[in-house]
Design an enzyme around this catalytic site. Structure first.
Site, PDB file in Angstrom:
ATOM      1  N   THR A   1      16.087  -2.604  -4.382  1.00  0.00           N
ATOM      2  CA  THR A   1      16.938  -3.899  -4.447  1.00  0.00           C
ATOM      3  C   THR A   1      16.225  -5.206  -4.804  1.00  0.00           C
ATOM      4  O   THR A   1      16.879  -6.118  -5.295  1.00  0.00           O
ATOM      5  CB  THR A   1      17.449  -4.136  -2.771  1.00  0.00           C
ATOM      6  OG1 THR A   1      17.817  -2.774  -2.413  1.00  0.00           O
ATOM      7  CG2 THR A   1      18.217  -5.039  -2.534  1.00  0.00           C
TER       8      THR A   1
ATOM      9  N   HIS B   1      13.210   3.528  -0.305  1.00  0.00           N
ATOM     10  CA  HIS B   1      12.910   2.990  -1.762  1.00  0.00           C
ATOM     11  C   HIS B   1      14.170   2.148  -1.870  1.00  0.00           C
ATOM     12  O   HIS B   1      14.039   1.488  -2.857  1.00  0.00           O
ATOM     13  CB  HIS B   1      12.966   4.354  -2.626  1.00  0.00           C
ATOM     14  CG  HIS B   1      12.150   5.368  -2.331  1.00  0.00           C
ATOM     15  ND1 HIS B   1      10.853   5.303  -2.193  1.00  0.00           N
ATOM     16  CD2 HIS B   1      12.544   6.669  -1.754  1.00  0.00           C
ATOM     17  CE1 HIS B   1      10.266   6.329  -1.571  1.00  0.00           C
ATOM     18  NE2 HIS B   1      11.083   7.354  -1.492  1.00  0.00           N
ATOM     19  N   ARG B   2      15.128   2.092  -0.809  1.00  0.00           N
ATOM     20  CA  ARG B   2      16.157   1.239  -1.191  1.00  0.00           C
ATOM     21  C   ARG B   2      15.589  -0.504  -1.271  1.00  0.00           C
ATOM     22  O   ARG B   2      16.026  -0.962  -2.178  1.00  0.00           O
ATOM     23  CB  ARG B   2      17.212   1.482  -0.234  1.00  0.00           C
ATOM     24  CG  ARG B   2      18.638   1.079  -0.587  1.00  0.00           C
ATOM     25  CD  ARG B   2      19.436   1.583   0.245  1.00  0.00           C
ATOM     26  NE  ARG B   2      19.768   2.857   0.149  1.00  0.00           N
ATOM     27  CZ  ARG B   2      20.012   3.852   1.496  1.00  0.00           C
ATOM     28  NH1 ARG B   2      19.918   3.265   2.380  1.00  0.00           N
ATOM     29  NH2 ARG B   2      20.238   4.990   1.001  1.00  0.00           N
ATOM     30  N   ALA B   3      14.732  -0.650  -0.507  1.00  0.00           N
ATOM     31  CA  ALA B   3      13.966  -1.936  -0.499  1.00  0.00           C
ATOM     32  C   ALA B   3      13.397  -2.468  -1.972  1.00  0.00           C
ATOM     33  O   ALA B   3      13.653  -3.511  -2.347  1.00  0.00           O
ATOM     34  CB  ALA B   3      13.032  -1.974   0.734  1.00  0.00           C
TER      35      ALA B   3
END
Lengths: 345, 634
Positions: A285, A280-282
């Site tokens: 971001t 989920h960081r993608a």
């Protein structure tokens, strides 16, 4: 002589993507930093150090060695908590800095440890802050980050994950905020970066030396101009520096209030899914970087086009989940797909 | 003025706001609810939410606080050591405040537990599971009661935990990132709101958090009955999944009753047992793909035992791993069943299945054993680099002084010393030196036979699979790898020594084979490359993969056999550690590789023996697949 002057950011020739990535992070530090990949002599370090001239000021607690942010009382170091309870903290405005992490750093110096001098002279333990304390609220810059010793990388990951540096060493138990924008450079020929660390970098850009002859000449001319007379050279760029700094400050104000719409969120998830990027960081971001891009343009809210524009920086280093799946974007196919996809939103 | 600084909010994410991941939430609830479940491990890739879930435990744990185990923790701080201030002022040896002491009655969180020093991870697991902290440090004995639980996380691509270490976790959950548009959108929405306004976000979940908190504190697992059928069912599942030892059975039983208690049941039902098996057994399984096997077993076990209509009465469920493997089919394409390609033409083969490689590297000869910690991939560092794992009395002039330890040793003696202006006076006897370890990062050079003889056997697929498996392991240990291929008339360094395993993979994939076998050239080139790395007591490894049928010599005036023997002698006398992997199939009558290995003073392994899996089924099934396949294709 030269030490007192940093090469101006706006005097750097070309390297648009690298500069954009750094500026976007300055606008919205939550993006999570930049990894710059490229050969030697591509102005990586110069650009990062030059960023110092554009950084906004911070309000901090005066006298705090951990650079605690003024007003953020839920997450300050024990000493600031003490200052608050005794009612005497004072605020101070300091410029945001670029703090370097040298490759030879030891664990003690990075995490912080017992203050030896204090122990020997008083027989009492006291915490001596390390680089992770200095980096709090600032930019943590690691040149050749892929050559950093594994156990030092672990400490960085630990602090980056929590925004807090917990120290349990040599009879010292301490914790202080350590939220930094991580900027790393690496020459990919010298080895890969651990996926976990890779994922911590919000953006990644590839840099290459200028090929075009006219621009190469310009690089040399400017560099020589700077070396001969840094003061005059910097003055020549004072106006462009201050203009960019103002734009960044303005954008930081806009981005705080920004509420990205559902189309932007869908664009982010859709592109990640299409490229097979997990985690989920993608997604997060992408949305943040799109917000920063819109804010830098002076717009009140981002659009799916912003997401598409920054997707490469966010996704290219996240496209392989293990070291054996190849990464790389098929530019043309992607662009075609992207145009079709954005029309559906 | 902008007050925001980068990083993550300190306010924890609510456990009930985690999207999906029921098992992880169940696991955390169980460890908070039942004192007999003490250790939970959350495994997943970056971004799968394992850290969020671990920290969220603090949100529903009531009075119990989160105590973090940072990766920088030192042994004396984790378990306790001599209290410096007390020792200086009174000369008494008292045990200092330690991480474990603070964990008593609270919750330990170890993020990236697989990266902790092994001695510390083991010490913490011991203390959590036994309830006692035991340590001997700085001349102080620690023995303290400690009632705590451990929630650990790990990303398996960074470092593995051993089977023994895994077994010590009562519950282990594999977490995957949420997939699909709607699920990911939901995760994204929640994280945006949470990072923008953590307190506001928390308040949205206050009711559900309170409900879970209540449920955990009200649940009484001890009062839940475990029905008759459950015990044999659990044991059947354990043996079917190859979970040895009793920890598995006990964990499943405890977890099943705890889940029932949390769900408000008076007696454990089938669903609870199934869920408990999924939480407690896969990480204890001997089988490699245990995660995929679980559904079959949990469907089979209880139903056969319950004697439901239509079911056989055989209690033992089928072991799905012993059946014919169909997974190997991915490595095969029917076009390869065609007759062997003419010698002159180079052919690129796919890469065969990968597997966990057994520990095959030859032992180092130089390093004295007593100084080696025994951990693979780590070596004692003589320079002041690397991670400090302890300290010792210096041998000769101290160089890398362990200041903290030195002061602690000196502290109790202070009351008897003339200290001048100082609080602590240090004598030569007090001085301790740091013991540091560095990751050894072996240098490994593959010297691979790319000649037509391998093509004929179509074994290049398996060879590539084996190299890739070794590469995966090499990546984890940050080894340097290189690749030399000999084929046609000469040997070629196709990959100079690099840490970039990705590059190695790309080259491996494109590696063509065909032509004659210049074995001697390959060995010579390999030797020349590795000789550069024979410094500082390093013993680089040369992995020779061939059937041993060399048929090209370097110097036409010398007989090929003599030339080969001379080359082998040079390698034998160098610090290079060679190992030969025979690519001839098992059962082949005309072997030459063992002879080559003998000349090199190396061990000779069969390709089939490279897998760490005791059944060795991976390579074998890949090979079996290849041999049987043509019969099924027309």
């Amino acid at each position: 002589m030269r030490d007192s002057h940093t090469y101006p950011f706006t005097a750097i020739v070309g390297q648009d993507e690298m500069r954009e990535a750094l500026v976007l992070n300055t606008v919205y530090p939550e993006i999570g930093g930049v990894l710059i990949r490229g050969e030697k002599g591509t102005a990586k370090s110069t650009t990062v150090r030059a960023l110092a001239g554009l950084l906004p000021d911070r309000r901090v607690v005066r006298g705090c060695t951990c650079g605690c942010t003024w007003g953020d009382w839920d997450s300050v170091c024990p000493e600031c908590r003490e200052r608050l309870s005794s009612g005497t903290p004072e605020a101070e405005t300091v410029p945001m800095k670029v703090v370097e992490l040298p490759l030879s750093s030891t664990e003690d110096r990075v995490a912080g440890t017992m203050d030896l001098e204090h122990a020997i002279s008083t027989g009492r333990k006291r915490f001596e802050p390390g680089i992770l304390a200095k980096a709090n609220g600032n930019i943590l810059y690691v040149d050749e980050v892929n050559l950093l010793d594994d156990h030092i990388v672990d400490l960085l990951l630990d602090a980056a994950a929590m925004g807090v540096n917990y120290i349990e060493r040599e009879g010292i138990s301490y914790s202080h905020p350590s939220r930094f924008m991580l900027v790393g450079t690496m020459n990919p020929e010298e080895g890969d970066l651990r996926p976990q660390l890779l994922d911590r970098f919000g953006l990644m850009v590839e840099v290459a030396g200028e090929k075009e002859e006219g621009r190469r000449m310009e690089v040399i001319r400017r560099r020589m101009g700077f070396e001969r007379d840094p003061e005059t050279f910097c003055e020549g760029y004072a106006a462009s520096e201050s203009e960019l700094r103002d734009r960044i400050v303005e954008a930081r104000n806009i981005v705080k209030e920004m509420e990205p719409g559902d189309d932007v969120l869908r664009a982010a998830v859709g592109i990640s899914l299409h490229l097979g990027v997990e985690g989920h960081r993608a997604d997060l971001t992408m949305v943040r970087t799109a917000c920063a891009r819109a804010a830098l343009d002076g717009r009140e809210s981002p659009t799916p086009r912003d997401v598409a524009a920054i997707s490469r920086m966010v996704l290219s280093h996240r496209m392989r989940r293990d070291p054996f799946q190849e990464s790389g974007l098929d530019e043309e196919g992607l662009e075609q797909w992207m145009n079709g996809f954005l029309d559906t939103l | 003025m902008d007050e925001r600084i980068p990083g993550h909010p300190v306010t924890p994410y609510p456990l009930t706001a985690v999207v999906g991941n029921r098992d992880a939430v169940d696991a955390v609830s169980c460890v908070l609810c039942n004192r007999n479940i003490r250790t939970v491990l959350l495994i997943g890739p970056p971004g799968s939410g394992k850290t969020v879930v671990a920290r969220a435990a603090g949100s529903v744990s009531g009075d119990r606080r989160i105590v973090e185990v940072p990766l920088n923790v030192t042994a004396e701080q984790a378990f306790g050591t001599i209290d410096l201030e007390e020792a200086v002022s009174s000369g008494r040896r008292r045990v200092s405040d330690s991480l474990m002491r603070r964990a008593d009655g609270n919750i330990l969180i170890a993020d990236n537990a697989n990266l902790l020093p092994k001695s510390i991870l083991h010490g913490i697991l011991d203390a959590v599971l036994t309830g006692w902290v035991m340590a001997e440090l700085d001349g102080t004995s620690v023995s303290e009661y400690c009632d705590t639980v451990l929630i650990a996380t790990m990303d398996p691509s960074e470092a593995e935990l051993s089977r023994h270490e895994l077994d010590r976790f009562d519950i282990c959950v594999r977490m995957e990132p949420i997939d699909g548009m709607e699920g990911r959108l939901e995760v994204l929405r929640r994280s945006l709101v949470h990072s923008h306004d953590p307190a506001g976000f928390r308040s949205l979940y206050e009711d559900s958090e309170e409900e879970l908190r209540q449920r955990i504190s009200a649940a009484d697992p001890l009062s839940v009955r475990l029905p008759e059928w459950a015990v044999p069912a659990i044991q059947g599942a354990c043996s079917a999944m190859g979970a040895d030892g009793h920890r598995g059975d006990i964990s499943v039983a405890e977890t099943a009753v705890t889940l029932a208690a949390l769900r408000g049941l008076g007696e454990t039902d089938l669903q609870c047992v199934r869920d408990a098996i999924r939480l407690c057994l896969p990480h204890r399984s001997r089988h490699e793909d245990a995660d995929e096997d679980v559904p079959d077993i949990i469907l089979d076990v209880p139903e056969t035992i319950l004697g439901e209509p239509g079911q056989t009465t055989v209690a033992a469920p089928p072991v799905s791993t012993s059946g014919p493997s169909t997974e190997g089919s991915g490595t095969w394409s029917p076009s390869m069943a065609a007759p062997p390609v003419p010698d002159a033409q180079d052919v690129v083969f796919e890469i065969g299945r990968t597997f966990t490689v057994r520990d095959f590297l030859p032992e180092e000869r130089g390093l004295s054993r007593d100084r080696d910690s025994g951990r693979r991939g780590l070596m004692l560092s003589r320079s002041a680099e690397g991670r400090c794992i302890g300290y010792e009395i210096p041998r000769g002039r101290p160089k890398d002084i362990a200041l903290g330890a030195t002061i602690r040793i000196a502290a109790p003696k202070q009351v008897h010393r003339d200290r001048g202006d100082l609080a602590i006076a240090i004598d030569g006897d007090d001085i301790r030196e740091k013991i540091r370890v560095r990751r050894k990062g072996a240098k490994m050079l593959f010297v691979v036979d790319g000649s037509g003889s391998m093509d004929a056997e179509r074994r290049m697929v398996a060879v590539k699979g084996t190299i890739l498996s070794i590469l995966e392991e090499a990546y984890r240990r940050r080894d340097m790898v290189g690749l030399v291929v000999f084929k046609g008339d000469e040997a070629e360094e196709v990959l100079p020594m690099t840490r970039s395993v990705l590059t190695a993979y790309g080259i491996l994939k494109e590696l063509p084979i065909g032509g004659r076998t210049p074995l001697t050239s390959g060995l010579r080139l390999g030797h020349d490359i590795l000789r550069r790395y024979c410094v500082k007591r390093e013993e680089p490894v040369m992995i020779v993969m061939t059937d041993g049928w060399g048929n090209v010599n370097v110097d036409p005036r010398i007989r090929p056999q003599e030339e080969l023997a001379a080359t082998c002698r040079v390698i034998l006398e160098s610090p290079i550690r060679p190992v030969v992997i025979d690519t001839e199939p098992r059962g082949s009558k005309f072997r030459k590789a063992p002879k080559l290995a003998e000349m090199l003073g190396a061990e000779c392994l069969l390709l089939e023996e490279m897998s760490a899996d005791s059944l060795s089924r991976t390579v074998e099934s890949t090979l079996a697949d290849m041999e049987t396949k043509p019969r099924y294709t027309r």
